[in-house]
Enzyme design. Structure first.
Site, short mmCIF file in Angstrom:
data_model
loop_
_atom_site.label_atom_id
_atom_site.label_comp_id
_atom_site.label_asym_id
_atom_site.label_seq_id
_atom_site.Cartn_x
_atom_site.Cartn_y
_atom_site.Cartn_z
N VAL A 31 0.89 -1.18 0.00
CA VAL A 31 0.00 0.00 0.00
C VAL A 31 0.92 1.22 0.00
O VAL A 31 1.65 1.46 0.97
CB VAL A 31 -0.93 0.01 1.22
CG1 VAL A 31 -1.64 1.36 1.33
CG2 VAL A 31 -1.95 -1.11 1.12
N PRO A 32 0.93 1.97 -1.09
CA PRO A 32 1.97 2.98 -1.34
C PRO A 32 1.78 4.28 -0.57
O PRO A 32 1.48 5.32 -1.16
CB PRO A 32 1.88 3.20 -2.84
CG PRO A 32 0.42 3.00 -3.13
CD PRO A 32 -0.04 1.90 -2.20
N CYS A 33 1.98 4.22 0.73
CA CYS A 33 1.82 5.43 1.54
C CYS A 33 2.87 6.48 1.19
O CYS A 33 2.73 7.64 1.55
CB CYS A 33 1.85 5.10 3.02
SG CYS A 33 3.31 4.22 3.55
N HIS A 34 3.92 6.08 0.47
CA HIS A 34 4.93 7.06 0.05
C HIS A 34 4.38 8.01 -1.02
O HIS A 34 5.02 8.99 -1.35
CB HIS A 34 6.17 6.35 -0.49
CG HIS A 34 5.92 5.44 -1.64
ND1 HIS A 34 5.45 4.14 -1.51
CD2 HIS A 34 6.02 5.64 -2.98
CE1 HIS A 34 5.31 3.59 -2.69
NE2 HIS A 34 5.64 4.48 -3.61
#
Length: 239
Positions: free
Chosen positions: A144-147
């Site tokens: 999950v690309p929280c970046h």
DNA sequence: CAGACGGCGTAAG
DNA sequence: TCTTACGCCGTCT
């Protein structure tokens, strides 16, 4: 035989590899930033963290037990690849946390969205800071690309693995960080096209197609609205 | 259960 | 423009 627990415990290939069905397991694998520890249940990946120095990974396992409430056993079996297609198991998360992670997972690679955008998308426009808290504790970073979630002015903001890692990940996905930084410096939050009257977030696929002659910068959603622009239906900038 | 604690946003100085 | 103070809100203790 409709009991879901029995269904899980009685698959056709019982006996071959029962362990993962009963307890959660973990292994190390290579992620985009280096070695990571990946834990999973029978449903999917539950937890991802960078490798720690400890050979037994006791810290990782203790943290897992504290947060997920289940023990974690080592497993040498094949590890799922760490990417956007990896199936995750977020049952340990609250509904709010799941919503935040789901919305975050919808951000295309190489693009960014503000924390406030995520808050709006989950239907809690005022819970901006709580969104940050959720992402700071993202159980499955890199999947999950929280970046891809940044501050409202387009600057990167913080990241569980460090802001430099956030920049590296985005650059590797093709984000033009220099361009985004230029907008931030100029105080530009939205890009409009004077031919369509539509305003986009700067990293939106459509914003990149606006030619120089027709690009209209906005410093706020209100400014775009007052100028008669509407928000792009793809990036939904809240105009 | 009350209070603290944040990967934030933004008005104010 | 750049800081700073303070509001906001879901979790954790």
């Amino acid at each position: 035989m409709s009991d879901p627990l029995l269904a899980r415990l009685d698959p056709p290939d019982v006996g071959k590899d029962l362990t993962p069905r009963v307890v959660d397991t973990f292994a190390t694998t290579r992620g985009p930033l280096g070695e990571v520890l990946v834990a999973r249940s029978a449903e999917g990946v539950t937890y991802v963290r960078p490798v720690d120095d400890d050979a037994d990974h006791t810290g990782f396992r203790a943290e897992y037990r504290r947060r997920l409430g289940r023990p974690l056993l080592p497993d040498d079996g094949p590890v799922p690849a760490i990417d956007a297609r990896t199936r995750v198991d977020l049952r340990a998360c609250s509904p709010f946390e799941r919503d935040v992670l789901d919305v975050t997972a919808s951000i295309p690679a190489g693009q960014t969205r503000p924390y406030g955008w995520v808050a709006r998308e989950v239907g809690r426009p005022a819970a901006v800071r709580a969104v940050g808290t959720v992402l700071a504790r993202n159980p499955v970073p890199l999947i999950v690309p929280c970046h891809r979630v940044t501050k409202a002015d387009g600057s990167l903001g913080r990241y569980m693995l460090g802001e430099a890692a956030k920049a590296r990940l985005l650059a590797a996905e093709g984000a033009d960080l220099g361009r985004l930084a230029a907008f931030t410096t100029a105080g530009v939050v939205l890009i409009g096209s004077d031919t369509t009257g539509i305003a986009c977030l700067p990293s939106c696929h459509h914003a990149r197609r606006i030619t120089d002659a027709h690009r209209v910068p906005f410093r706020s959603a209100a400014a775009a609205r007052e100028a008669g622009y509407r928000g792009c239906r793809v990036c939904r900038p809240g105009v």
